[in-house]
Enzyme design. Structure first.
Site, PDB file in Angstrom:
ATOM      1  N   GLY A 128       0.833  -1.190   0.000  1.00 23.87           N
ATOM      2  CA  GLY A 128       0.000   0.000   0.000  1.00 23.87           C
ATOM      3  C   GLY A 128       0.877   1.253   0.000  1.00 23.87           C
ATOM      4  CB  CYS A 129       0.230   4.672  -1.234  1.00 22.72           C
ATOM      5  SG  CYS A 129      -1.499   4.815  -0.719  1.00 22.72           S
ATOM      6  CE1 TYR A 130      -1.511   8.414   4.065  1.00 26.72           C
ATOM      7  CE2 TYR A 130      -3.408   6.999   3.668  1.00 26.72           C
ATOM      8  CZ  TYR A 130      -2.877   8.265   3.838  1.00 26.72           C
ATOM      9  OH  TYR A 130      -3.695   9.358   3.777  1.00 26.72           O
ATOM     10  CB  THR A 143       5.429   2.422   0.356  1.00 28.73           C
ATOM     11  OG1 THR A 143       4.914   1.217  -0.221  1.00 28.73           O
ATOM     12  CG2 THR A 143       6.759   2.766  -0.277  1.00 28.73           C
TER      13      THR A 143
END
Ligand SMILES: NC(=O)c1ccc[n+]([C@@H]2O[C@H](COP(=O)([O-])OP(=O)(O)OC[C@H]3O[C@@H](n4cnc5c(N)ncnc54)[C@H](OP(=O)(O)O)[C@@H]3O)[C@@H](O)[C@H]2O)c1
Length: 340
Positions: free
Chosen positions: A148-150, A152
């Site tokens: 997921g982006c958060y 990372t």
């Protein structure tokens, strides 16, 4: 040359993957599929691609896809990927899934995503594709759960200190702010939306679905359960995630020791940039790139370490990282397609 397919090619992350793969020297982009009424040139849907490709986007058709490509990116909403991945894996295809469907153990997935997992057998086959932490596993992987982006942005700012056992694990706080593309392409969700324009707010405080992903991976690294306090915020910007992580050191640490741990961990990581002392990342510096930028501050008297990270949510937080994973899996240059 490898033949590649993108399923979900018209969404935000699918578009970014297509843009990268068009210029990738080792890829023949052979399949584009999305939920559309009739097949059309992809540049009719994504005008930025006009003049750059004649590729046609087709309706979802797995039989056709399997015949035409060896590796697939699934840029699909969660719950959709787990309907498509099994058939591709069964046919021996390499798969990189950008959704959350294979990032959590089934029980946690069902609790946080409030839906039954229909492909539990493949969860344990998925390698968590955060190359800076799990490069060796990615090299051997056939199936990647792209992070997921958060997670990372948060985990790359925490993991090196955790690995060295330098921080207390019961009070790690991550305060993160994301631009609006993090939520996917949906009608009315733009910078003119009155909920977004001129606004800035926290949401899903301590209840965001990326929390269990952060806790799971950091717990694996630590060897014991960890729960991070994670508070996401919505920025009135298109793209980018800025995360500020507060960590208590086990003993008083100097800046140089802390910075040295990150420099050593990421010395062979082409997409990590560590700022000099006193400088901190900005979203403008990572926008439209696959970089993870990091700035560090240490307050020795409080035993406090503050790590500030910045990524582009659509690239290092999604599509760029997915292509980075493909490059590593296929033994291509890690940066191929990702530097211009
Ligand atoms: N946005 C981010 O920053 C980000 C970061 C990390 C991970 N992710 C994850 O990556 C995935 C894609 O995100 P996104 O932001 O690109 O979402 P998006 O903009 O909503 O795009 C989703 C894409 O999937 C297509 N689609 C939906 N159902 C389908 C089906 N049954 N068969 C084939 N295609 C289907 C959609 O087509 P239609 O538009 O025609 O329905 C669209 O092309 C999500 O799971 C998301 O959580 C996103």
């Amino acid at each position: 040359m490898i033949k590649v397919g993108v399923i979900g090619a018209t969404g935000y992350t699918g578009e970014e993957i297509v843009k990268i793969l068009i210029r990738h020297k080792d890829v023949d982009l052979a399949v584009l599929q999305a939920v559309i009424e009739k097949e059309v040139p992809i540049s009719d849907i994504l005008p930025e691609l006009k003049g750059k490709t004649n590729l046609v986007c087709k309706k979802p058709d797995l039989e056709e896809a399997k015949k035409k490509a060896e590796l697939f990116f699934l840029a699909l909403p969660h719950t959709v990927s787990m309907k498509i991945a099994p058939a591709l894996l069964e046919a021996g295809k390499k798969v990189i899934d950008l959704s959350a469907d294979y990032r959590l153990e089934a029980g946690e997935y069902e609790k946080w995503y409030k839906t039954k997992h229909i492909d539990t057998a493949n969860i344990e086959k998925a390698v968590y594709g955060l190359p800076e932490l799990f490069r060796e596993k990615v090299k051997k992987a056939h199936f990647i759960a792209n992070p997921g982006c958060y997670p990372t942005g948060a985990m790359l700012a925490i993991a090196p200190l955790l690995e060295k056992n330098l921080i207390q694990t019961d009070n790690i706080i991550c305060d993160a702010k994301s631009g609006i593309t993090g939520a996917g392409r949906k009608p009315g969700w733009n910078l003119e939306n009155p909920d977004i324009k001129g606004n800035f707010k926290a949401y899903k405080v301590n209840s965001h679905q990326h929390s269990p992903e952060i806790d799971r991976i950091l717990s694996e690294i630590h060897g014991k359960g960890i729960k991070v306090t994670f508070v996401p915020h919505l920025l009135p910007l298109e793209r980018g995630i800025l995360s500020t992580v507060y960590m208590k050191a086990k003993s008083g640490l100097e800046y140089e020791k802390v910075a040295g741990v990150f420099r050593e961990k990421y010395k062979n990581c082409p997409f990590v940039r560590i700022k000099p002392e006193g400088e901190f990342p900005q979203l403008k510096e990572v926008a439209c790139t696959n970089f993870f930028d990091l700035g560090l501050a240490v307050d020795k008297s409080k035993k406090l370490i503050i790590a500030v990270s910045a990524i582009d949510n659509l690239l290092k937080g999604a599509a760029g990282q997915a292509v980075q994973n493909m490059n590593i899996m296929c033994a291509f240059e890690e940066t191929e397609g990702l530097t211009n």
